[in-house]
Structures are given as C-alpha cells and as structure tokens.
Design a protein around this motif. Structure first.
Motif: not given
Length: 272
Positions: A137-159
């Motif tokens: 099934g699909p994966i959906r990411l949600a994060g709040h504040s610093a967690g919002g930063h961290l889930v956004a980083r998951m779309l980047c080349a690094d990591p």
C-alpha cells in the motif's frame, strides 16, 4: 507572509511558540495523558518499541487498524529537534487508523547529542523499517514543526530513500515546518543545535534537490507566529506545493486534525 530573502535576521522571539500561545504549558501533559490512554486502548494492535537503529531512541511505535492495513502513515513529532518522545504523540494516530492505515511514530536522537543531519538520516531509516513492517500500500508522511522539516527532507536527494520505498510515497504533509534553517544559526537554540552555515543550508528543504515527486501539501496555522507562516510559504513557493492556512489555529492545536479521519487535514493528506 514575507517574501523569502537570503538575508534573514531572526530573533529568539520570532521562533518562541511557547511564549506566543497562552497556556502553552498545558499541552505537553495533556498530550502525554491522552497518548498513554490511547496506547492502553490499542491492546495487541500497538507494537511498541520496534528498533530501527542501535541507540535507545532509535525506535518506533506501530499502531495497526482493524483488519489488514490499506497503507502506512508515518508521523514525525516536533520539539525543535531537542525535545519530546514518540510516546507523547500516540493519539495523533487516530485519524489515519480510522482510514484503515497503519501508523508509525518514531523517536529520534535529540540535540545536542545529535546534529540535525544525523536526525535526518535516522528518520529515513525509520521510514525504511516502517515500510518493511507494512509491506503493501501507499506511504503517507506527516510531520509537525521540526518533524515537518524532517518529512520534507525525505523527498530530497540526500538522504536517498530506497526506490522500493520512494515509489510508494503518495503524499507528504509538512505541518508548520521549518523549511529554511539558516535563520536559526543566530538564535540561542543553536547552542544545542550546533548548526553551521553549511549544515543549515544543506538541511534546508527549500534548497535541496527534490528527487521524489510525491504530492506535497504544506499546512500552517493562521494564528501562528509570522516566522512559521513565512517558513510554510517559502516551502510552498520553492516546491510549487499547495499551502493551506488553517485559520484560528496556533502552533500547538494545528495538529488536532490528525485525530479525525474526515478532518480537512486528513482529507488533504489522503484525498488530494
């Protein structure tokens, strides 16, 4: 909301959410109590303390819906990378569980023990492990504040998330994210974060190479500090992503929508 400029001068008060919200101190004990009651209510549908790394905080809790999961939501908590624990947020799994999804909530190492760049890698590993636990099934990411930063980083080349995980990404919801870390370098909190100018730029989602083109909705409270409204706007502009301003919501109640399956927040995450 202010137009982004590379020459950003910030003050501690610009990012002090506790000082900006009346009775802010009531939220932490309230969340702790509600999270504990929620975990107790889940019985054997709560798999607590699944390790994703070697250290004590590299663990996640996995909450399972009735029946086979339709997919996986990973929620990453905030706390300025310096505080909080996964057990403070368990009850925010309620809404996604009501939609038939499993929900993983990881802890991570905290500053000053860990730099933000290390925390980013930990969350990438937590997503990998959670994806293996809920293999379909699909994966959906949600994060709040610093967690919002961290889930956004998951779309980047690094990591770089593995292709097997990246292809399952269906939507990413950064809630009140910190998308440009460069303004934090001059703040007192940087005594713990230890951000250099180089790391702040490297860890800023607005500056990263986006390699996973999952849909993104940026969410921010209409009653939040201007700095957080600006941070949300900057990410929306940099990524050409939808932004939702949740009128009347401040930094601590903006995540309440995660608890209701049919809330506007979860409709954005699941249906948009």
């Amino acid at each position: 909301m202010a137009k982004h400029s590379e020459q950003i001068v910030a003050r501690d008060a610009d990012y002090d959410n506790s000082a900006a919200v009346p009775d802010a101190e009531r939220f932490i004990p309230l969340w702790e109590d509600e999270a504990r009651v929620f975990r107790d209510s889940m019985g054997d549908r709560a798999r607590l303390g699944i390790p994703y790394g070697a250290t004590a905080r590299e663990k996640l809790d996995l909450f399972l819906p009735d029946g086979a999961p339709d997919g996986l939501m990973v929620f990453v908590h905030g706390g300025y990378w310096r505080s909080r624990h996964r057990h403070d947020w368990s009850h925010f799994a309620e809404g996604a569980l009501g939609r038939g999804y499993a929900v993983a909530i990881p802890s991570y190492s905290l500053a000053p023990e860990a730099r933000i760049s290390r925390i980013t890698l930990q969350i990438a590993q937590a997503v990998r492990v959670a994806a293996a636990e809920v293999a379909g099934g699909p994966i959906r990411l949600a994060g709040h504040s610093a967690g919002g930063h961290l889930v956004a980083r998951m779309l980047c080349a690094d990591p770089m998330l593995p292709a097997s995980v990246a292809k399952r990404l269906a939507h990413v919801l950064p809630i009140s994210p910190v998308s440009d870390l460069r303004p934090l370098v001059g703040l007192s909190m940087n005594g713990d974060l230890k951000l250099t100018a180089e790391e702040a730029a490297m860890e800023s989602p607005i500056l990263c190479e986006v390699v996973h083109r999952a849909p993104v909705t940026v969410w921010v409270g209409g009653a939040e500090l201007p700095a957080f409204q600006n941070q949300a706007q900057w990410l929306s502009e940099a990524w050409d992503a939808r932004i939702v301003v949740d009128e009347g919501r401040h930094h601590f109640d903006v995540i309440d929508g995660l608890r209701a399956p049919d809330s506007p927040m979860l409709k954005a995450l699941f249906d948009a």
